[in-house]
Design a protein around this motif. Structure first.
Motif, short mmCIF file in Angstrom:
data_model
loop_
_atom_site.label_atom_id
_atom_site.label_comp_id
_atom_site.label_asym_id
_atom_site.label_seq_id
_atom_site.Cartn_x
_atom_site.Cartn_y
_atom_site.Cartn_z
N PRO A 107 0.65 -1.62 0.28
CA PRO A 107 0.40 -0.18 0.33
C PRO A 107 0.61 1.11 -0.45
O PRO A 107 2.17 1.77 0.73
CB PRO A 107 -1.38 -0.40 1.59
CG PRO A 107 -1.17 -1.91 1.60
CD PRO A 107 0.14 -1.85 0.82
N ASP A 108 0.94 2.00 -0.50
CA ASP A 108 1.31 3.20 -1.26
C ASP A 108 0.83 4.46 -0.62
O ASP A 108 1.44 5.31 -0.32
CB ASP A 108 1.72 3.70 -2.48
CG ASP A 108 0.14 3.73 -3.45
OD1 ASP A 108 -0.86 3.44 -2.40
OD2 ASP A 108 0.24 3.80 -4.92
N ASP A 109 0.27 4.49 0.22
CA ASP A 109 -0.42 5.68 1.53
C ASP A 109 0.49 5.57 2.09
O ASP A 109 1.78 4.66 2.48
CB ASP A 109 -1.45 5.63 1.85
CG ASP A 109 -2.13 3.86 3.15
OD1 ASP A 109 -1.92 4.48 3.99
OD2 ASP A 109 -1.74 2.53 2.32
N PHE A 110 0.42 7.23 2.97
CA PHE A 110 1.84 7.56 3.79
C PHE A 110 1.96 6.87 5.13
O PHE A 110 2.61 6.75 5.32
CB PHE A 110 1.50 9.17 4.06
CG PHE A 110 2.37 9.28 5.28
CD1 PHE A 110 3.83 10.68 4.54
CD2 PHE A 110 2.01 10.14 5.89
CE1 PHE A 110 4.87 10.59 5.03
CE2 PHE A 110 3.39 10.80 7.55
CZ PHE A 110 4.37 10.35 6.48
N SER A 111 0.58 5.98 5.20
CA SER A 111 0.16 5.76 6.86
C SER A 111 1.14 5.05 6.69
O SER A 111 1.43 4.45 7.24
CB SER A 111 -1.46 5.75 7.10
OG SER A 111 -1.37 5.12 8.42
N SER A 112 0.82 3.53 5.80
CA SER A 112 1.31 2.14 6.03
C SER A 112 3.01 2.46 5.65
O SER A 112 3.30 1.27 6.00
CB SER A 112 0.93 1.68 4.57
OG SER A 112 -1.09 1.33 4.69
N LEU A 113 3.50 3.51 5.01
CA LEU A 113 4.37 3.35 4.91
C LEU A 113 5.59 4.19 5.81
O LEU A 113 6.49 3.14 5.98
CB LEU A 113 4.81 4.29 3.75
CG LEU A 113 4.91 4.07 2.20
CD1 LEU A 113 4.95 5.25 1.09
CD2 LEU A 113 5.01 2.39 1.27
N LEU A 114 4.11 4.85 6.61
CA LEU A 114 5.12 5.48 8.11
C LEU A 114 5.36 4.17 8.38
O LEU A 114 5.93 3.70 9.73
CB LEU A 114 4.23 6.41 8.31
CG LEU A 114 4.72 6.70 9.61
CD1 LEU A 114 6.65 7.56 9.26
CD2 LEU A 114 4.00 7.70 10.30
N ASP A 115 4.42 2.89 8.88
CA ASP A 115 4.17 1.42 9.73
C ASP A 115 5.34 0.68 9.19
O ASP A 115 6.18 0.02 10.39
CB ASP A 115 3.11 1.26 9.65
CG ASP A 115 1.89 1.41 10.27
OD1 ASP A 115 2.19 2.65 10.75
OD2 ASP A 115 0.27 1.67 9.77
N MET A 116 5.71 1.16 7.96
CA MET A 116 7.09 0.22 7.68
C MET A 116 8.72 0.47 7.99
O MET A 116 9.50 -0.21 8.66
CB MET A 116 6.59 -0.37 5.68
CG MET A 116 7.64 -0.73 5.26
SD MET A 116 8.23 -2.34 6.79
CE MET A 116 6.68 -2.99 5.95
N ALA A 117 8.60 1.79 7.82
CA ALA A 117 9.44 3.42 8.72
C ALA A 117 9.40 2.83 9.96
O ALA A 117 10.72 1.81 10.21
CB ALA A 117 9.46 3.74 7.66
N ALA A 118 8.98 3.02 10.06
CA ALA A 118 8.79 2.55 12.33
C ALA A 118 9.73 0.67 12.07
O ALA A 118 10.29 0.70 12.76
CB ALA A 118 7.25 2.65 12.63
N ALA A 119 8.95 -0.07 11.52
CA ALA A 119 9.44 -1.45 11.62
C ALA A 119 10.34 -1.83 11.64
O ALA A 119 11.36 -2.39 12.24
CB ALA A 119 8.36 -2.46 11.28
N LEU A 120 11.49 -1.01 10.48
CA LEU A 120 12.81 -1.65 9.79
C LEU A 120 13.42 0.14 10.88
O LEU A 120 14.26 -0.45 11.04
CB LEU A 120 12.56 -0.11 8.60
CG LEU A 120 12.27 -1.54 7.63
CD1 LEU A 120 12.24 -0.33 5.94
CD2 LEU A 120 12.92 -2.23 7.23
N GLN A 121 13.44 0.85 11.59
CA GLN A 121 13.75 1.53 12.12
C GLN A 121 14.29 0.66 12.97
O GLN A 121 15.19 0.11 14.41
CB GLN A 121 13.26 3.13 12.86
CG GLN A 121 14.26 3.30 13.74
CD GLN A 121 13.36 4.70 14.01
OE1 GLN A 121 12.27 5.07 14.27
NE2 GLN A 121 14.16 5.84 14.51
#
Length: 959
Positions: A107-121
């Motif tokens: 999903p390319d919405d900002f919220s989904s990308l933010l979730d993935m970025a937080a998981a990677l962090q």
């Protein structure tokens, strides 16, 4: 590294302190590493208390994870800036940049990308905290996992973004961890040592730093909270070996386990154990709260005992007023021009205080009144209504909107929040840690927006800020009432108290985890030496065993479990509690999983204090003024006229009627979050439309058609609806309007048929003021009165929902007619005889239509009939339901229903004027009313009404 075993016959804190005191009194020159920050505080306090006659200089005590934390520098990236770098590294289409890591389109919405970025962090922090690189992880997979080359590129891109923003990635320094230089110099100069005191889990970077310290000439000792004979079950660093401890039996006794159905009962059982422990003279009690979900119930129950609870770990930042305000601001940014965010922002006391708004209560009440009446969808319509109805609220509302507009400017959110921060800090008062945490994050946001120009959209910047703050915790100041600490699982091992209660020992919490990791599966964690589930399981097995042994000789230990969470989700007891001998396992499983349910709460009228009365009994309290001496009866003073509603409320339950009157309880509370009309508001609008329509068409005219009447009544509805709710109402309102249109179309068709059948409307919304019946004054309003061509009359009451017949609505069967004299000897049942000769006794539940008919008989002469005009949502149920038998005695009846109603009306008004009728519906054998003011007043304690009414009240159970 030298290992020293302290034995586990006493708590770890006591064992460490005694060892320090026994070895030498100049232990101040050593550095002692402990498991947690709270453990360090506890050790320092215990050392001081152990030497009351001497001045004690404690060693340098610090948590093990802080030993290798690099010193903060000005150019270090904050957590927010790290998260922003991960977002940038993912790009707009991660599945294209990293196809092996994301084989399917994300999903390319900002919220989904933010979730993935937080998981990677989180993944990067976990890896670096254990000294693991992507290359090491790829080598450990031996090429079996194709994702690691993509992850390695992703990690590199993230570091590249931080370098481009001239920020240093502080977590990279953990890969080359060493003892802090200033501490190492001090230890070398004084000849001190590093003592790792009972730390059951030492990650690779800490091991590297300790080896580095030894190479510099600083001795390192590992102290283990276990006896010497357990030497082989620990590795060289004092960590329990997974292959031994992960399956080792744990000596928990059955009498130490308490299983309860829910958090409330868990809290009650905990308080009971504490009270029993205190009664036996043991005052040193510690409370472990492994599952934070139990904190609310425990705090509430402990407060009732006068104890209270303090959580050393603090509270989540997500629960602070600042986070609530950020949520409301995000909603205001996303729903630009909508009315709803204005209500939410005005309710923020923090925002109002920071903006100098002193009339918040008045403004909120004004906004609620506008919402209650008009349900505005747009900000424009909201302001229009405020200027008309509540102009005093406009200046403060405009301040709120100006603040919101400043925050909405692109690329300025960080700077705007920093400019507003001093006013926020002043408003926040003593809770400085929350404000400082917020300041750190908005400083990073401002620096990020200035350096990179990214996240210029306010909504994106807010989501980034809120995600970063969500994981933060804020320390609570210890309150005066707080007697016990809510200790986490890792804190319990180091507590010195001899009596310990452990709550919430559930699977998934102790041992922690057990869930599959999307990036780091268990086998990979094992091979890399990270915190795998088996290592956590071994660690927690050892900690639980040490807890049991440390309280075996002196003290007590209890485990209190709950079968459900606060959300009523099922919970599973920790598997550690089932580590017993094979022959004991069936009994242990039965104990932990046996049926355990909370008892059904008693019905309200069966609770203690339901039938409340003065100590001498109600017979001495002859009227409401004796029950509530401060109450002024408006009907006795002839300040208030009687109405059908007054009589109906009294008939529902006389006692409840008087309690509500004496306490001035208001049923019409505002509903600030409603999105559509309440039933009474929908009815009021239908009444208004029908009144206008019937005034235009009271009688049959030439050229009348169903279509023309339907068109006209629809236009009246449109005009009335728009005048009330504006041109752009909420969607739920539009659905209600559509329902009204359907009802009114059927009504128009039936109205034309009535006119053709000879009926004419002669009165609409007929207001009756100060009509006298006997010695009493009444006030009411009749929806409609019709006259037929033959001279007969009917009074009509509109009902906007599906309703029973007039007779069923007004009369109800009596289960105990012999109890009626308890209310008044002058009241008599309305009795009929069935065909089999059996008498059926009825009581009046409502007297509305008989009252209308009595007035109409006097006003118009004759014998008017009564009718309901039902207008429910189902068009098939719309129509008139007449009460044709009101004037005629039924078979087996001595009097007609109308005469019975007249006698009841007169007697009830007399009782109300004299303040009598101190009796409940239950005592009369009547059905309990749908509303229930007693339920909230006496469900917990009968003192509530005692305080409100100023009486000495004693509980009395129903007979």
């Amino acid at each position: 590294m030298h290992r020293f075993f302290l034995s586990w016959d006493k708590p770890a804190c006591c064992a460490v302190a005694e060892r320090l005191l026994a070895v030498e009194m100049d232990f101040y020159k050593h550095a002692v590493l402990v498991p947690t920050r709270e453990s360090g505080r506890q050790l320092r306090e215990f050392l001081t208390a152990s030497c009351p006659e001497k001045a004690v200089f404690p060693p340098h005590v610090l948590p093990a994870d802080q030993f290798i934390q690099p010193e903060e520098e000005e150019d270090e990236a904050t957590r927010l800036e790290e998260l922003a770098a991960w977002m940038q590294s993912l790009g707009d289409a991660p599945h294209r940049l990293y196809p092996r890591l994301f084989p399917k389109r994300m999903p390319d919405d900002f919220s989904s990308l933010l979730d993935m970025a937080a998981a990677l962090q989180t993944l990067s922090h976990s890896m670096l905290n254990h000294g693991v690189t992507c290359g090491q992880a790829a080598d450990a997979c031996s090429g079996m996992d194709e994702r690691w080359p993509d992850l390695s590129r992703l990690f590199s891109r993230c570091g590249g973004h931080l370098d481009g923003w001239q920020l240093r990635n502080r977590t990279e320094s953990l890969l080359h961890a060493a003892a802090p230089s200033h501490l190492a110099s001090t230890l070398l100069e004084t000849g001190g040592q590093i003592i790792v005191a009972c730390v059951p889990d030492i990650p690779r970077p800490l091991k590297h730093a300790l080896r580095h310290a030894e190479e510099q000439g600083i001795p390192v000792q590992i102290w283990v909270h276990a006896p010497e004979e357990e030497r082989d079950t620990f590795d060289d660093w004092g960590c329990p070996r997974p292959e031994i401890w992960a399956e080792r039996a744990i000596p928990v006794r059955e009498e130490q386990i308490r299983v309860t159905p829910g958090p409330g009962r868990l809290a009650a059982e905990t308080c009971r154990i504490i009270a029993q422990t205190a009664e036996s003279g043991k005052t040193d009690v510690a409370l472990g709260v492994c599952d934070p979900d139990m904190n609310v119930a425990l705090d509430a129950r402990l407060r009732s005992y006068g104890w209270g609870l303090y959580n050393p770990e603090g509270r989540p930042f997500a629960g602070t007023g600042i986070m609530d305000l950020l949520r409301h601001l995000l909603l205001a940014v996303e729903e630009n021009g909508k009315a709803r965010p204005v209500f939410n922002l005005m309710r923020s006391s923090l925002l109002c205080a920071s903006l100098g708004i002193r009339d918040q209560q008045y403004c909120c009440a004004s906004l609620d009144r506008v919402r209650q009446k008009f349900l505005p969808e747009t900000e424009e319509y909201l302001l229009k209504r405020l200027r008309t109805d509540h102009p005093g609220a406009i200046p403060s509302v405009c301040k709120i909107l100006e603040w919101r507009d400043r925050m909405k400017e692109p690329r300025q959110l960080g700077e705007r929040l920093l400019a507003w921060y001093p006013a926020l800090a002043a408003a926040y008062g003593a809770d400085t840690e929350a404000a400082e945490t917020f300041h750190s994050c908005i400083s990073g946001l401002a620096r990020l927006q200035k350096k990179s120009g990214l996240f210029s959209a306010p909504a994106m910047a807010l989501q980034l800020l809120m995600r970063c703050l969500h994981a933060a915790r804020v320390k609570n100041g210890r309150k005066e009432h707080a007697v016990l600490d809510a200790l986490g699982w890792m804190e319990l091992h180091f507590r010195p108290e001899k009596n310990l209660i452990v709550t919430g020992l559930n699977e998934g919490i102790v041992p922690e985890g057990g869930m599959a990791d999307q990036f780091m599966p268990e086998p990979l964690r094992e091979s890399l030496g990270m915190d795998s589930f088996s290592r956590k399981k071994a660690r927690d097995s050892f900690l639980l065993t040490a807890l049991i042994h440390s309280r075996e000789r002196e003290g007590s230990l209890f485990f209190v479990l709950s079968r459900t969470s606060s959300r009523n989700d099922p919970l599973t007891p920790s598997s550690l509690l089932m580590r017993c001998a094979d022959e004991e396992l069936p009994r242990r499983v039965e104990l932990l999983f046996r049926e355990c349910s909370a008892p059904e709460p008693p019905l309200p009228y069966r609770r203690g204090g339901w039938h409340i009365q003065p100590a001498e009994g109600w017979k001495t309290a002859t009227d409401i003024t004796a029950m509530a001496p401060g109450y002024r009866n408006p009907w006795k003073e002839r300040e208030k006229a009687f109405s059908p509603t007054t009589l109906k409320n009294f008939l529902a339950c006389p006692m409840r009627f008087w309690v509500r009157e004496a306490l001035h309880l208001n049923e019409d509370e505002f509903q600030p979050d409603k999105e559509d009309m309440a039933a009474n508001e929908l009815g009021t609008m239908l009444h208004d439309v029908l009144e206008q329509f019937c005034r235009l068409h009271p009688s049959l005219e030439d050229g009348m058609t169903t279509a023309s009447l339907q068109r006209e009544i629809g236009e009246i509805l449109d005009e009335t609806f728009t005048r009330q709710y504006g041109s752009r109402p909420l969607m739920p309102l539009l659905l209600q309007k559509r329902s009204m249109e359907q009802r009114l179309n059927v009504y128009a068709e039936q109205h034309l048929e009535d006119l053709r059948n000879g009926w004419t409307c002669i009165a609409f919304e007929q207001s009756v003021e100060n009509w006298r019946l006997g010695d009493f004054s009444l006030r009411f309003r009749i929806d409609r009165i019709d006259r037929h061509a033959d001279g007969s009359l009917r009074v009509i009451d509109y009902k906007t929902g599906k309703t029973d017949s007039c007779e069923k609505k007004h009369l109800g069967t009596m289960k105990r007619p012999d109890a009626l004299p308890l209310l008044s000897p002058a009241l008599h049942p309305y009795t009929r005889r069935q065909k089999n000769g059996k008498a059926v006794h009825f009581r009046w539940k409502d007297l509305q239509l008989p009252l209308y008919v009595l007035w109409a008989m006097e006003e118009y002469c004759g014998r008017p009939t009564a009718a309901y005009y039902a207008l429910p949502a189902n068009p098939l149920d719309i129509g008139i339901s007449a009460w044709d038998t009101l004037h005629d005695p039924q078979p087996g009846c001595d009097i007609c229903a109308l005469e019975s109603a007249r006698s009841w009306i007169l007697e009830l008004m007399r009782l109300i004027r004299e303040g009598r009728g101190l009796i409940t519906a239950e005592e009369l054998g009547w059905d309990t009313p749908s509303y229930d003011v007693f339920k909230d007043l006496v469900s917990s304690s009968h003192e509530t009404l005692q305080d409100l009414l100023g009486l000495n009240i004693t509980p009395h159970l129903p007979f």
